[in-house]
Motif scaffolding. Structure first.
Motif, PDB file in Angstrom:
ATOM      1  N   VAL A 202       0.812  -1.142  -0.235  1.00 15.47           N
ATOM      2  CA  VAL A 202       0.066  -0.087   0.044  1.00 15.47           C
ATOM      3  C   VAL A 202       0.750   1.257  -0.100  1.00 15.47           C
ATOM      4  N   CYS A 203       1.925   1.286   0.809  1.00 12.34           N
ATOM      5  CA  CYS A 203       2.897   2.287   0.921  1.00 12.34           C
ATOM      6  C   CYS A 203       3.599   2.645  -0.369  1.00 12.34           C
ATOM      7  N   CYS A 204       4.008   1.673  -0.897  1.00  9.48           N
ATOM      8  CA  CYS A 204       4.740   1.719  -2.324  1.00  9.48           C
ATOM      9  C   CYS A 204       3.822   2.561  -3.206  1.00  9.48           C
ATOM     10  N   GLN A 205       2.615   1.769  -3.229  1.00  6.19           N
ATOM     11  CA  GLN A 205       1.581   2.507  -4.111  1.00  6.19           C
ATOM     12  C   GLN A 205       1.345   3.992  -3.863  1.00  6.19           C
ATOM     13  N   LEU A 206       1.304   4.559  -2.405  1.00  8.51           N
ATOM     14  CA  LEU A 206       1.314   5.797  -1.943  1.00  8.51           C
ATOM     15  C   LEU A 206       2.493   6.528  -2.262  1.00  8.51           C
TER      16      LEU A 206
END
Length: 250
Positions: A202-206
């Motif tokens: 998720v944080c990579c996508q963000l």
């Protein structure tokens, strides 16, 4: 997704009715903070694997400890702990691992009076996060282990993201509709994101990290990113961002 989107997600879904299924639901049963901190550590330590089995295993351990986990530890010697959890299994953890972990918690409580006081002893005034204090806390626990509790308790010095330990801290330090809180000596501003594979993706996508491994350095990187949005509470969005990975899409 920007900061405003995350805040909207928090305000809509950061509610206790969205917690189940989660080991955190077991922690709500303890109004006394001295019981809650022990129950929360147990619940976080066992928080790996299929969530239904996690909750079942946490309940089994806490039921054995009775209505007051604090009193149980105060009145239990190591032989008692080994006997009570003989035959217990949660994935890779055995009853001996649980007994060793509880012996560590008992030693810390006997010496400092509470897990909170012990954790506070390892907190340095110049520490940006509670990562150093977490390492000191685990080292203190290790003084009382009759044997290594295995991966129930991560070792920060080895570079682990320490997801379950930071999850425990989130539960105890933050206080809102989801996190019960209770610790008053620590501040949410120094918490570190509980990083697992789902949260990492998720944080990579963000765009909060471009690191290739979900380790402690990556957790610190992501936490710093969230701190730019919410300096006083960098783990504010942890629950709402990880919930879809457990319950499915909102």
């Amino acid at each position: 997704m920007n900061a405003a989107d995350l805040e909207a997600l928090y305000r809509k879904y950061n509610r206790r009715r969205y917690v189940r299924p989660d080991p955190l639901e077991c922690v709500y049963d303890y109004p006394d903070i001295k019981d809650r901190e022990i129950a929360a550590f147990v619940a976080a330590a066992l928080a790996y694997g299929q969530v239904g089995q996690i909750v079942k295993s946490v309940r089994m351990v806490l039921d054995k400890m009775g209505p007051s986990p604090r009193s149980y530890l105060e009145n239990s010697g190591i032989d008692h702990l080994y006997a009570d959890f003989d035959g217990f299994v949660h994935r890779f953890a055995t009853g001996r691992h649980v007994a060793a972990m509880l012996a560590g918690l008992k030693g810390v409580v006997d010496r400092y009076g509470s897990l909170e006081q012990a954790f506070d002893q390892g907190t340095g005034p110049k520490d940006v996060t509670y990562a150093p204090a977490l390492g000191a806390f685990v080292s203190e626990m290790a003084r009382y282990w009759p044997e290594n509790p295995g991966h129930l308790v991560a070792v920060p010095e080895k570079g682990s993201a320490c997801k379950r330990l930071f999850l425990f801290l989130r539960w105890m330090v933050r206080c809102d509709d989801v996190d019960p809180g209770g610790w008053e000596l620590m501040r949410p501003a120094k918490l570190v994101i509980p990083l697992d594979v789902h949260m990492y993706r998720v944080c990579c996508q963000l765009g909060l990290t471009d690191r290739r491994q979900a380790n402690l350095k990556t957790a610190m990187d992501i936490t710093a990113g969230f701190a730019q949005m919410v300096p006083h509470d960098p783990v504010r969005y942890d629950f709402v961002l990880t919930r879809p990975g457990i319950r499915g899409p909102w």
